[in-house]
Design a protein around this motif. Structure first.
Motif, PDB file in Angstrom:
ATOM      1  N   ARG A   1      89.365  58.446 -55.251  1.00 54.58           N
ATOM      2  CA  ARG A   1      90.520  58.707 -54.377  1.00 54.58           C
ATOM      3  C   ARG A   1      91.835  58.454 -55.113  1.00 54.58           C
ATOM      4  O   ARG A   1      92.798  59.208 -54.963  1.00 54.58           O
ATOM      5  CB  ARG A   1      90.441  57.852 -53.109  1.00 54.58           C
ATOM      6  N   VAL A   2      91.864  57.376 -55.901  1.00 53.87           N
ATOM      7  CA  VAL A   2      93.064  57.065 -56.690  1.00 53.87           C
ATOM      8  C   VAL A   2      93.341  58.199 -57.681  1.00 53.87           C
ATOM      9  O   VAL A   2      94.478  58.664 -57.811  1.00 53.87           O
ATOM     10  CB  VAL A   2      92.914  55.712 -57.423  1.00 53.87           C
ATOM     11  N   GLY A   3      92.304  58.657 -58.374  1.00 49.96           N
ATOM     12  CA  GLY A   3      92.478  59.757 -59.322  1.00 49.96           C
ATOM     13  C   GLY A   3      93.029  61.004 -58.651  1.00 49.96           C
ATOM     14  O   GLY A   3      93.951  61.643 -59.166  1.00 49.96           O
ATOM     15  N   GLU A   4      92.470  61.357 -57.494  1.00 52.16           N
ATOM     16  CA  GLU A   4      92.933  62.539 -56.757  1.00 52.16           C
ATOM     17  C   GLU A   4      94.401  62.394 -56.359  1.00 52.16           C
ATOM     18  O   GLU A   4      95.195  63.335 -56.509  1.00 52.16           O
ATOM     19  CB  GLU A   4      92.085  62.753 -55.508  1.00 52.16           C
ATOM     20  N   ALA A   5      94.772  61.217 -55.849  1.00 56.28           N
ATOM     21  CA  ALA A   5      96.151  61.002 -55.403  1.00 56.28           C
ATOM     22  C   ALA A   5      97.127  61.035 -56.574  1.00 56.28           C
ATOM     23  O   ALA A   5      98.193  61.658 -56.492  1.00 56.28           O
ATOM     24  CB  ALA A   5      96.253  59.667 -54.658  1.00 56.28           C
ATOM     25  N   MET A   6      96.767  60.365 -57.656  1.00 53.66           N
ATOM     26  CA  MET A   6      97.655  60.366 -58.823  1.00 53.66           C
ATOM     27  C   MET A   6      97.806  61.770 -59.387  1.00 53.66           C
ATOM     28  O   MET A   6      98.907  62.191 -59.742  1.00 53.66           O
ATOM     29  CB  MET A   6      97.135  59.414 -59.899  1.00 53.66           C
ATOM     30  N   PHE A   7      96.696  62.499 -59.500  1.00 55.36           N
ATOM     31  CA  PHE A   7      96.736  63.841 -60.069  1.00 55.36           C
ATOM     32  C   PHE A   7      97.583  64.775 -59.208  1.00 55.36           C
ATOM     33  O   PHE A   7      98.334  65.614 -59.725  1.00 55.36           O
ATOM     34  CB  PHE A   7      95.324  64.393 -60.249  1.00 55.36           C
ATOM     35  N   ALA A   8      97.503  64.624 -57.893  1.00 51.93           N
ATOM     36  CA  ALA A   8      98.297  65.468 -56.991  1.00 51.93           C
ATOM     37  C   ALA A   8      99.795  65.264 -57.210  1.00 51.93           C
ATOM     38  O   ALA A   8     100.585  66.195 -57.001  1.00 51.93           O
ATOM     39  CB  ALA A   8      97.933  65.163 -55.532  1.00 51.93           C
ATOM     40  N   ARG A   9     100.203  64.078 -57.660  1.00 55.89           N
ATOM     41  CA  ARG A   9     101.618  63.774 -57.892  1.00 55.89           C
ATOM     42  C   ARG A   9     102.012  63.964 -59.359  1.00 55.89           C
ATOM     43  O   ARG A   9     103.179  63.798 -59.702  1.00 55.89           O
ATOM     44  CB  ARG A   9     101.902  62.327 -57.482  1.00 55.89           C
ATOM     45  N   ASP A  10     101.069  64.280 -60.221  1.00 50.79           N
ATOM     46  CA  ASP A  10     101.303  64.331 -61.671  1.00 50.79           C
ATOM     47  C   ASP A  10     101.619  65.758 -62.118  1.00 50.79           C
ATOM     48  O   ASP A  10     100.746  66.492 -62.574  1.00 50.79           O
ATOM     49  CB  ASP A  10     100.063  63.791 -62.393  1.00 50.79           C
ATOM     50  N   GLU A  11     102.874  66.136 -61.976  1.00 48.32           N
ATOM     51  CA  GLU A  11     103.313  67.480 -62.340  1.00 48.32           C
ATOM     52  C   GLU A  11     103.060  67.764 -63.825  1.00 48.32           C
ATOM     53  O   GLU A  11     102.678  68.875 -64.192  1.00 48.32           O
ATOM     54  CB  GLU A  11     104.807  67.651 -62.037  1.00 48.32           C
ATOM     55  N   ALA A  12     103.287  66.788 -64.687  1.00 47.35           N
ATOM     56  CA  ALA A  12     103.159  67.002 -66.135  1.00 47.35           C
ATOM     57  C   ALA A  12     101.721  67.331 -66.525  1.00 47.35           C
ATOM     58  O   ALA A  12     101.472  68.298 -67.251  1.00 47.35           O
ATOM     59  CB  ALA A  12     103.646  65.772 -66.894  1.00 47.35           C
ATOM     60  N   SER A  13     100.765  66.535 -66.055  1.00 41.54           N
ATOM     61  CA  SER A  13      99.363  66.787 -66.402  1.00 41.54           C
ATOM     62  C   SER A  13      98.903  68.142 -65.878  1.00 41.54           C
ATOM     63  O   SER A  13      98.205  68.882 -66.573  1.00 41.54           O
ATOM     64  CB  SER A  13      98.461  65.678 -65.854  1.00 41.54           C
ATOM     65  N   ARG A  14      99.310  68.471 -64.663  1.00 41.88           N
ATOM     66  CA  ARG A  14      98.913  69.766 -64.095  1.00 41.88           C
ATOM     67  C   ARG A  14      99.566  70.918 -64.855  1.00 41.88           C
ATOM     68  O   ARG A  14      98.931  71.936 -65.123  1.00 41.88           O
ATOM     69  CB  ARG A  14      99.244  69.818 -62.601  1.00 41.88           C
ATOM     70  N   MET A  15     100.837  70.760 -65.252  1.00 38.68           N
ATOM     71  CA  MET A  15     101.532  71.801 -66.001  1.00 38.68           C
ATOM     72  C   MET A  15     100.845  72.062 -67.341  1.00 38.68           C
ATOM     73  O   MET A  15     100.791  73.199 -67.812  1.00 38.68           O
ATOM     74  CB  MET A  15     102.991  71.371 -66.222  1.00 38.68           C
ATOM     75  N   LEU A  16     100.274  71.022 -67.934  1.00 41.27           N
ATOM     76  CA  LEU A  16      99.576  71.176 -69.213  1.00 41.27           C
ATOM     77  C   LEU A  16      98.147  71.689 -69.037  1.00 41.27           C
ATOM     78  O   LEU A  16      97.433  71.865 -70.020  1.00 41.27           O
ATOM     79  CB  LEU A  16      99.569  69.849 -69.972  1.00 41.27           C
ATOM     80  N   GLY A  17      97.730  71.937 -67.805  1.00 37.47           N
ATOM     81  CA  GLY A  17      96.405  72.497 -67.557  1.00 37.47           C
ATOM     82  C   GLY A  17      95.288  71.476 -67.566  1.00 37.47           C
ATOM     83  O   GLY A  17      94.117  71.831 -67.692  1.00 37.47           O
ATOM     84  N   MET A  18      95.633  70.205 -67.422  1.00 41.77           N
ATOM     85  CA  MET A  18      94.607  69.151 -67.420  1.00 41.77           C
ATOM     86  C   MET A  18      93.800  69.187 -66.131  1.00 41.77           C
ATOM     87  O   MET A  18      94.256  69.671 -65.099  1.00 41.77           O
ATOM     88  CB  MET A  18      95.254  67.775 -67.581  1.00 41.77           C
ATOM     89  N   HIS A  19      92.606  68.605 -66.221  1.00 48.29           N
ATOM     90  CA  HIS A  19      91.704  68.508 -65.073  1.00 48.29           C
ATOM     91  C   HIS A  19      90.950  67.193 -65.192  1.00 48.29           C
ATOM     92  O   HIS A  19      90.455  66.861 -66.261  1.00 48.29           O
ATOM     93  CB  HIS A  19      90.722  69.686 -65.088  1.00 48.29           C
TER      94      HIS A  19
END
Length: 158
Positions: A23-41
């Motif tokens: 749950r923590v990973g999901e919440a952090m990832f949802a707020r992490d624009e940089a990681s998502r912009m770089l195509g991370m998963h």
């Protein structure tokens, strides 16, 4: 015993702690624009552990036609952040060192595996290994984390 991507044994995890880490990973990832912009998963989360992948795109290469080291660092740093926050205490990086062992190229898929090595009081040490799709080690990263006030998720007492 469970095993990590590299085959090392990992102790069984309390299911409540496992669910919280996810749950923590999901919440952090949802707020992490940089990681998502770089195509991370995020591929896996567990207490003190995270595995994060990133495809190397054409726009990620430098003048040597290799993946920019700062972007590989970002992948390792994101895995480190997810691992050290997996217990739901706000935790930030305090220091790190990185060894670049081999280049990565456009078309590669990099996987960063972060594992807690030590946690004492408000300080933790985490090792992150970044590998390519051929299971070759690209980067070794060691980070020191410091717990600060607050929680990633607001958890209701039962």
């Amino acid at each position: 015993m469970q095993s990590s991507q590299n085959g090392a044994s990992v102790a069984p995890v309390d299911t409540d702690a496992q669910a919280l880490a996810e749950r923590v990973g999901e919440a952090m990832f949802a707020r992490d624009e940089a990681s998502r912009m770089l195509g991370m998963h995020i591929d896996a989360m567990a207490p003190g552990y995270a595995r994060v992948s990133m495809p190397v795109r054409d726009d990620m290469v430098n003048g040597h036609k290799t993946c920019h080291g700062g972007l590989i660092f970002s992948l390792a740093d994101s895995a480190f952040a997810f691992a050290c926050n997996s217990g739901n205490q706000n935790t930030v990086g305090a220091a790190c060192n990185v060894d670049y062992l081999r280049p990565a190229f456009a078309g590669d898929v990099l996987v960063a595996e972060a594992e807690q090595r030590s946690r004492s009081g408000r300080t933790g040490v985490y090792d992150v290994t970044v590998r390519n799709q051929h299971d070759e080690t690209v980067v070794l990263f060691r980070g020191r984390a410091h717990q600060v006030r607050g929680e990633v998720l607001e958890v209701m007492a039962s």
